[in-house]
Design a protein around this motif. Structure first.
Motif, PDB file in Angstrom:
ATOM      1  N   ILE A  86       0.834  -1.207   0.000  1.00 26.93           N
ATOM      2  CA  ILE A  86       0.000   0.000   0.000  1.00 26.93           C
ATOM      3  C   ILE A  86       0.869   1.257   0.000  1.00 26.93           C
ATOM      4  O   ILE A  86       0.657   2.186  -0.799  1.00 26.93           O
ATOM      5  N   ARG A  89       2.501   1.774  -3.357  1.00 31.47           N
ATOM      6  CA  ARG A  89       1.636   2.418  -4.350  1.00 31.47           C
ATOM      7  C   ARG A  89       1.460   3.897  -4.046  1.00 31.47           C
ATOM      8  O   ARG A  89       1.442   4.741  -4.955  1.00 31.47           O
ATOM      9  N   ALA A 223      -7.137  -1.135  -1.292  1.00 24.37           N
ATOM     10  CA  ALA A 223      -6.188  -1.215  -0.178  1.00 24.37           C
ATOM     11  C   ALA A 223      -6.830  -1.903   1.024  1.00 24.37           C
ATOM     12  O   ALA A 223      -6.202  -2.733   1.704  1.00 24.37           O
ATOM     13  N   LEU A 273      -4.728  -0.687  -7.015  1.00 21.19           N
ATOM     14  CA  LEU A 273      -3.600  -0.662  -6.087  1.00 21.19           C
ATOM     15  C   LEU A 273      -2.406  -1.402  -6.676  1.00 21.19           C
ATOM     16  O   LEU A 273      -1.265  -0.919  -6.628  1.00 21.19           O
TER      17      LEU A 273
END
Length: 486
Positions: A86, A89, A223, A273
């Motif tokens: 996460i 990204r 996410a 994501l």
């Protein structure tokens, strides 16, 4: 979505058809940049390694049962697994330096909470926050690709990968003296000083990253679904022996359902994501499959070697050492991981990551076979530990280099984060199978036969890893002097 033409053309740093980045590249001082990123990797690695040997101390201080103490490590692992893809990204979207600074601030905050903690669950909360620091690795790999010439990316990734082993070795050795002469609080105060120095270095030495040209959005629902998938899966794996079977089965079912929902959503949003097309590229899926298997082999050896040293000689395979001496059996791995990282980084730049992956898989497999057959003398265990560390270092560098060079620059940190998650899943599986098999049919007393079987199962995973690595494509090595891979 990512096309195959993108993979084998514009994304390769040595390919003259690579799309040029808009505007001038950021001004970079390579040594200062690498120094800052090495500090970041070192700080996280130290905090990851020092807690394990100190668990008996925490048990005395907090008076908590062993099952609850496991959350000091499990909370760190779970939050790191969730944060890695996460935050990667987020770095790809908002700028890698900006997100790296936020991650380091969270690492410092969690470490400070642990240093002040006088109860178990306060420390667990601090460890959960500190675990978010696991994102330093994919963010650092992306910064290296963005800022350095393409032919220097491999050596830089090798150096960063090697820091994991060195930090772990220092942490294992330093934990005992720190707890004995100071207190467990200093297991966190001292690394906190390093995190502070790291923040200053990153702010001063890492150039600002440029977000992608078009407006990209963060897939927050994706996410959330991915986080739920990973937490459910890792909880089920880590609590396989301690929680009721019905609870473990429910967690596994939840991970499957949430994972399916994440895949469904990722195929339908503009900016997922993690791009599913990217995951289907041969360099990426082979690297992720190899990462799971590499995690199994690495964690099996890290679990079994201290057990080999600590088990009483009456079990037929132990050396009867105390906990501190048993932990030293991991030290040879630290030195050979450092050596392998440096060598592998240069090899990736000149020969490509495929050769490094295959070599690492072969060496790791040979090391596990040797551990199964040659563990009657302490010196044999030290030699085998060094061999396995050599394979681990080659694999860590080869995996990171292959993923970083295979995907478009706008997805570098997210792809590297996904690869690290795959390795963490493998490490959880490896540690769990080793613990289960070692205990034998009684579920209580380790046996020599269980030790050999656990080694054999990990070696079988290594053999599959060799086959998967051979399926990796031969990406072109970077040309000396080629510009940064954007």
């Amino acid at each position: 979505m990512i096309s195959r033409a993108t993979l084998f053309g514009r994304t390769d740093g040595g390919d003259p058809t690579r799309r040029a980045a808009p505007g001038a590249p950021p001004a970079v001082r390579p040594r200062a940049l690498l120094g800052a990123l090495v500090l970041a990797a070192s700080a996280y690695s130290l905090l990851q390694a020092t807690v394990g040997p100190a668990v008996p101390t925490f048990q005395q201080e907090f008076g908590a049962p062993t099952g609850e103490l496991a959350w000091i490590m499990n909370g760190f692992i779970l939050s790191s697994a969730v944060a890695t893809p996460i935050a990667g990204r987020l770095g790809d979207v908002f700028g890698r330096k900006r997100v790296l600074v936020v991650v380091l601030v969270l690492l410092a905050l969690g470490t400070a909470v642990c240093a002040l903690a006088t109860s178990l669950w306060v420390m667990v909360a601090g460890r959960v926050v500190a675990g978010l620091g696991g994102a330093v690795f994919p963010l650092s790999f992306a910064i290296v690709r963005e800022c350095l010439p393409a032919d220097r990316v491999g050596p830089a990734i090798g150096l960063l990968s090697a820091v994991v082993g060195v930090g772990g070795g220092i942490g294992i050795v330093a934990t005992g003296p720190i707890v004995e002469h100071l207190s467990y609080h200093w297991l966190f105060w001292l690394p906190l000083i390093l995190v502070g120095a790291t923040l200053a270095a990153v702010v001063g030495c890492v150039p600002r990253s440029d977000p992608p040209g078009r407006s990209a959005r963060v897939d927050w629902w994706g996410a959330l679904l991915l986080a739920g998938t990973l937490v459910s899966l890792l909880l089920a794996l880590t609590k396989l022996q301690t929680w009721p079977p019905a609870v473990v089965a429910a967690l596994l079912a939840a991970s499957v359902l949430l994972g399916a929902a994440w895949v469904w959503l990722a195929a339908r949003v503009r900016d997922p994501l993690i791009d599913l097309t990217m995951l289907r590229l041969r360099p990426v899926w082979t690297a992720n499959a190899a990462a799971v298997l590499a995690g199994i082999t690495a964690s099996t050896s890290m679990f079994l070697l201290p057990q080999l040293a600590a088990q009483p000689t009456g079990t037929g395979f132990g050396f009867g050492q105390d906990v501190s001496a048993a932990g030293l059996l991991i030290l040879p791995q630290s030195f050979t991981i450092l050596l392998a990282g440096v060598v592998a980084g240069r090899a990736c730049a000149t020969r490509g990551s495929r050769s490094v992956l295959v070599a690492g898989a072969l060496v790791s497999t040979v090391g596990l076979v040797a551990l199964a057959l040659l563990h009657g003398e302490l010196w044999q265990a030290y030699v085998v530990s060094a061999v396995i560390g050599l394979g681990t270092g080659l694999l860590q560098t080869g995996l990171a280099d292959q993923v970083v060079r295979a995907v478009p620059a706008a997805h570098t940190a997210a792809a590297a984060g996904a690869n690290m998650v795959a390795r963490n899943v493998g490490m959880t599986i490896g540690a769990q199978q080793a613990a289960t098999v070692l205990a034998g049919a009684s579920g209580d007393n380790p046996t020599s036969g269980g030790f050999v079987l656990a080694c054999a199962l990990a070696a079988a995973a290594g053999a599959v890893m060799v086959a998967v690595s051979l399926r990796s494509p031969r990406l072109r090595p970077a040309r000396p002097g080629a510009g940064a891979s954007t």
